[in-house]
Design an enzyme around this catalytic site. Structure first.
Site, PDB file in Angstrom:
ATOM      1  N   HIS A   1     -14.253 -35.693  -5.607  1.00  0.00           N
ATOM      2  CA  HIS A   1     -13.618 -36.289  -4.435  1.00  0.00           C
ATOM      3  C   HIS A   1     -14.406 -36.018  -3.158  1.00  0.00           C
ATOM      4  O   HIS A   1     -15.134 -35.043  -3.064  1.00  0.00           O
ATOM      5  CB  HIS A   1     -12.213 -35.705  -4.233  1.00  0.00           C
ATOM      6  CG  HIS A   1     -11.304 -35.907  -5.389  1.00  0.00           C
ATOM      7  ND1 HIS A   1     -10.344 -34.993  -5.740  1.00  0.00           N
ATOM      8  CD2 HIS A   1     -11.184 -36.911  -6.288  1.00  0.00           C
ATOM      9  CE1 HIS A   1      -9.667 -35.419  -6.789  1.00  0.00           C
ATOM     10  NE2 HIS A   1     -10.166 -36.586  -7.145  1.00  0.00           N
TER      11      HIS A   1
ATOM     12  N   LYS B   1     -15.049 -28.040   2.743  1.00  0.00           N
ATOM     13  CA  LYS B   1     -14.018 -27.306   2.000  1.00  0.00           C
ATOM     14  C   LYS B   1     -14.500 -25.899   1.691  1.00  0.00           C
ATOM     15  O   LYS B   1     -15.643 -25.705   1.288  1.00  0.00           O
ATOM     16  CB  LYS B   1     -13.709 -28.002   0.669  1.00  0.00           C
ATOM     17  CG  LYS B   1     -13.158 -29.393   0.789  1.00  0.00           C
ATOM     18  CD  LYS B   1     -12.951 -30.021  -0.578  1.00  0.00           C
ATOM     19  CE  LYS B   1     -12.443 -31.440  -0.450  1.00  0.00           C
ATOM     20  NZ  LYS B   1     -12.253 -32.073  -1.767  1.00  0.00           N
TER      21      LYS B   1
ATOM     22  N   TYR C   1      -7.763 -24.039  -1.050  1.00  0.00           N
ATOM     23  CA  TYR C   1      -8.926 -24.376  -0.237  1.00  0.00           C
ATOM     24  C   TYR C   1      -8.524 -24.796   1.159  1.00  0.00           C
ATOM     25  O   TYR C   1      -7.494 -25.395   1.394  1.00  0.00           O
ATOM     26  CB  TYR C   1      -9.818 -25.416  -0.917  1.00  0.00           C
ATOM     27  CG  TYR C   1      -9.172 -26.711  -1.334  1.00  0.00           C
ATOM     28  CD1 TYR C   1      -9.330 -27.862  -0.577  1.00  0.00           C
ATOM     29  CD2 TYR C   1      -8.435 -26.791  -2.509  1.00  0.00           C
ATOM     30  CE1 TYR C   1      -8.767 -29.060  -0.974  1.00  0.00           C
ATOM     31  CE2 TYR C   1      -7.872 -27.985  -2.917  1.00  0.00           C
ATOM     32  CZ  TYR C   1      -8.036 -29.118  -2.144  1.00  0.00           C
ATOM     33  OH  TYR C   1      -7.463 -30.301  -2.531  1.00  0.00           O
TER      34      TYR C   1
ATOM     35  N   ASP D   1      -8.410 -40.353 -11.091  1.00  0.00           N
ATOM     36  CA  ASP D   1      -9.760 -39.822 -11.296  1.00  0.00           C
ATOM     37  C   ASP D   1     -10.466 -40.506 -12.462  1.00  0.00           C
ATOM     38  O   ASP D   1     -11.689 -40.667 -12.446  1.00  0.00           O
ATOM     39  CB  ASP D   1      -9.727 -38.310 -11.524  1.00  0.00           C
ATOM     40  CG  ASP D   1      -9.445 -37.538 -10.242  1.00  0.00           C
ATOM     41  OD1 ASP D   1      -9.394 -38.152  -9.160  1.00  0.00           O
ATOM     42  OD2 ASP D   1      -9.280 -36.304 -10.331  1.00  0.00           O
TER      43      ASP D   1
END
Length: 189
Positions: free
Chosen positions: A53, A63, A123, A161
């Site tokens: 992603h 991130k 995260y 996904d």
């Protein structure tokens, strides 16, 4: 460009304490990040893959990823047009036990595979989630060739996904910024 943090742990007979993020320490390594949102995921089964992603500008996300319980293979793929490492990846094993964290800047697609059941991943991100800016690349793209380390496990994916495009059928929204993809270890952090 991509940083593997290994924060120090201070142990005693009760367990341990760790400062998992410190803006001054990050800045001393040339990282000037402002985090605006925290995310957490739980994956029941080993072999769960989330990604690859990214979010495009104007809300491209950096991130900082760590594991609260369990263990993952964390992966970043260079998707910056014109980069000499376009389509190549770096990976690191992150676990609750090792306390390591991976910082993935904008311009890279991110994913992880759970290597143990009941894994929780936490995260911090540098931009708010924006559905209109999200995108991704297939986890099993043969041009990237990620070794997920899953052995005989059958990967578990979201329906979304499973439908992501391959790198060859994808137009990246990111341009190469002149900074080569490297994995830099900051230990102790």
């Amino acid at each position: 460009m991509i940083y593997l943090f290994s924060p120090a742990r201070f142990q005693d007979d009760r367990g341990w304490f760790s400062e998992t993020y410190n803006a001054r320490k990050a800045a001393s390594h040339g990282l000037d990040m402002v985090f605006v949102q925290d995310n957490q995921s739980f994956s029941r089964d080993a072999g769960t893959i989330r990604g690859l992603h990214f979010q495009a500008a104007p809300v491209a996300q950096g991130k900082l990823v760590r594991v609260l319980t369990g263990r993952i293979l964390d992966v970043a793929v260079d998707i910056r047009r014109g980069s000499p490492t376009y389509g190549q990846y770096v990976s690191a094993e992150l676990s609750a036990e090792n306390g390591a964290q991976l910082y993935i800047p904008p311009g890279f697609a991110h994913a992880f595979a759970t290597l143990e059941p009941n894994t929780q991943v936490f995260y911090k991100v540098t931009a708010f989630y924006d559905k209109a800016s999200e995108g991704g690349v297939r986890w099993d793209d043969p041009d990237i060739g990620i070794d997920w380390g899953l052995g005989d496990l059958t990967p578990t994916l979201s329906a979304k996904d499973a439908l992501l495009p391959t790198l060859s059928s994808f137009t990246s929204p990111f341009d190469y910024d002149g900074v080569p993809m490297t994995l830099t270890t900051l230990s102790p952090y």
